[in-house]
Design a protein around this motif. Structure first.
Motif, PDB file in Angstrom:
ATOM      1  N   SER A 149       0.826  -1.206   0.000  1.00 25.47           N
ATOM      2  CA  SER A 149       0.000   0.000   0.000  1.00 25.47           C
ATOM      3  C   SER A 149       0.864   1.261   0.000  1.00 25.47           C
ATOM      4  O   SER A 149       0.574   2.234  -0.702  1.00 25.47           O
ATOM      5  CB  SER A 149      -0.936   0.009   1.213  1.00 25.47           C
ATOM      6  OG  SER A 149      -0.205  -0.066   2.425  1.00 25.47           O
ATOM      7  N   GLU A 150       1.945   1.237   0.777  1.00 24.51           N
ATOM      8  CA  GLU A 150       2.853   2.391   0.827  1.00 24.51           C
ATOM      9  C   GLU A 150       3.596   2.557  -0.493  1.00 24.51           C
ATOM     10  O   GLU A 150       3.786   3.685  -0.982  1.00 24.51           O
ATOM     11  CB  GLU A 150       3.848   2.221   1.972  1.00 24.51           C
ATOM     12  CG  GLU A 150       4.798   3.395   2.147  1.00 24.51           C
ATOM     13  CD  GLU A 150       5.763   3.215   3.304  1.00 24.51           C
ATOM     14  OE1 GLU A 150       6.787   3.938   3.343  1.00 24.51           O
ATOM     15  OE2 GLU A 150       5.493   2.353   4.177  1.00 24.51           O
ATOM     16  N   SER A 153       1.145   3.949  -3.082  1.00 25.55           N
ATOM     17  CA  SER A 153       0.845   5.349  -2.788  1.00 25.55           C
ATOM     18  C   SER A 153       1.989   6.250  -3.249  1.00 25.55           C
ATOM     19  O   SER A 153       1.761   7.309  -3.845  1.00 25.55           O
ATOM     20  CB  SER A 153       0.601   5.525  -1.295  1.00 25.55           C
ATOM     21  OG  SER A 153       0.395   6.887  -0.974  1.00 25.55           O
ATOM     22  N   GLY A 157       1.867   8.747  -6.717  1.00 24.42           N
ATOM     23  CA  GLY A 157       2.016  10.191  -6.575  1.00 24.42           C
ATOM     24  C   GLY A 157       3.112  10.791  -7.438  1.00 24.42           C
ATOM     25  O   GLY A 157       3.342  12.012  -7.391  1.00 24.42           O
TER      26      GLY A 157
END
Length: 286
Positions: A149-150, A153, A157
C-alpha cells in the motif's frame, strides 16, 4: 595479508585473478569496511580526479564488496555517488548504474527506504540512477521492507508531470516497474499518464498493462523474487563477474554448490549506458 596489502591489491585488479586474495578480503571484512566506505567518499568528493585515474578501480570493488557485506553505513555514500549530475555516474560506473544499482541500494538500505526515495525524488540526479532506485523500491516490497500500500501510494504520486520532463525515461521506468508488481490498484493512474504522454506506448502500452493484470500479484511477486535471487550479491564470485561485465575470466572457478548463473536480462526499459573502455592490466603485469 594486512589491510594495506589488500587495498593495494584492490586498486591493481588483483581481485579478478586470485581466489586466495579474495578469501583474504572476506576474512578482513571488519578491518577493510571503513576503508572501502572511505574510497567511495573520496570519489564522491572529487569525481573528476577519479576519472583521471583510469587504473584505480578500488571504488568499483568497494561498491561490490559493501553490497555483498550488506553494509548499511555505505548506503548514504552510494546514494550520493549515484545522485551526482551527468556525466559522472555513467563515466564512473557504466552499466553498474542500471544493472547493479537496484540490488546495491536494497542490500545496503538496512531496512529503511528513505534514502532510496530521496534518490527517486531528486530531479537533479542522473535519470538512470533515479530509474534504478524505482526498481530498488519494488525489490523492497518483495523483501517485506515496504508494504504494498505504501509502495503504490508513493509510485502513484509520481505521475503529476512535475517529477521529470514528459516522455522521459523516469516515467517509462516507473510505468514498467508498476507493471512488474501488477498495477491493478493504479490502472487508472497509468492510463491517465499514458493519455497525457508522460511515457509513450513504445515503452508501455495498453497490452502491456493488461498482460501485467492477467499475470496477477502472486506470479508477479514470484518473478521478482527470481530476479532478485539472480542478482543477489550473495555469491561474491558471481557478484564481481556480474557487476564488472564478466571481466574475470582468468579467475579459477570456485567450488560452489549452485550452478553459475546466466547474466539476467535487466528490467530497465532504456538503452543501457556502456562501460567506458579502459586499458586493463594483464595479471603478469601486476
Amino acid at each position: 595479508m594486512n589491510t594495506d596489502t589488500i587495498l593495494t591489491g584492490l586498486k591493481s585488479f588483483e581481485l579478478k585473478y586470485s581466489p586466495e586474495f579474495l578469501e583474504a578480503v572476506l576474512d578482513k571484512k571488519e578491518e577493510i569496511t571503513p576503508h572501502l566506505i572511505a574510497a567511495l567518499e573520496q570519489v564522491r568528493d572529487d569525481p573528476k580526479r577519479q576519472l583521471k585515474e583510469q587504473d584505480d578501480e578500488l571504488y568499483i570493488y568497494a561498491l561490490i564488496l559493501l553490497g555483498h557485506f550488506q553494509e548499511p553505513q555505505a548506503h548514504q555514500v552510494i546514494i550520493d555517488l549515484f545522485s551526482l549530475p551527468e556525466p559522472f555516474p555513467e563515466e564512473l560506473f557504466g552499466d553498474i548504474v542500471t544493472e547493479c544499482l537496484p540490488i546495491l541500494l536494497l542490500r545496503t538500505c538496512g531496512g529503511s527506504i528513505e534514502g532510496i526515495k530521496s534518490l527517486i525524488l531528486n530531479k537533479n540526479a542522473y535519470e538512470f540512477s533515479r530509474g534504478s532506485a524505482i526498481v530498488a523500491m519494488s525489490y523492497a516490497w518483495v523483501e517485506g521492507i515496504v508494504p504494498r500500500s505504501e509502495l503504490l501510494s508513493f509510485f502513484g504520486g509520481l505521475f503529476t508531470g512535475d517529477e521529470a520532463a514528459p516522455d522521459s525515461f523516469f516515467y517509462s521506468q516507473l510505468a514498467y516497474t508498476l507493471c512488474d508488481i501488477c498495477p491493478e490498484e493504479l490502472v487508472d493512474v497509468l492510463n491517465d499518464a499514458l493519455d497525457r504522454e508522460l511515457f509513450n506506448d513504445i515503452s508501455i502500452n495498453q497490452d502491456d498493462i493488461q498482460q501485467a493484470l492477467d499475470l496477477g500479484q502472486e506470479k508477479s511477486l514470484s518473478r521478482l523474487r527470481e530476479e532478485i535471487a539472480k542478482v543477489s550479491l550473495d555469491d561474491i564470485y558471481e557478484a564481481i563477474e556480474y557487476c564488472t561485465g564478466g571481466q574475470i575470466g582468468m579467475l579459477p572457478p570456485p567450488v560452489i554448490t549452485q550452478p553459475q548463473m546466466n547474466k539476467p536480462k535487466t528490467n530497465q526499459v532504456w538503452k543501457q549506458p556502456n562501460l567506458k573502455p579502459k586499458k586493463k592490466k594483464n595479471f603478469w603485469e601486476l
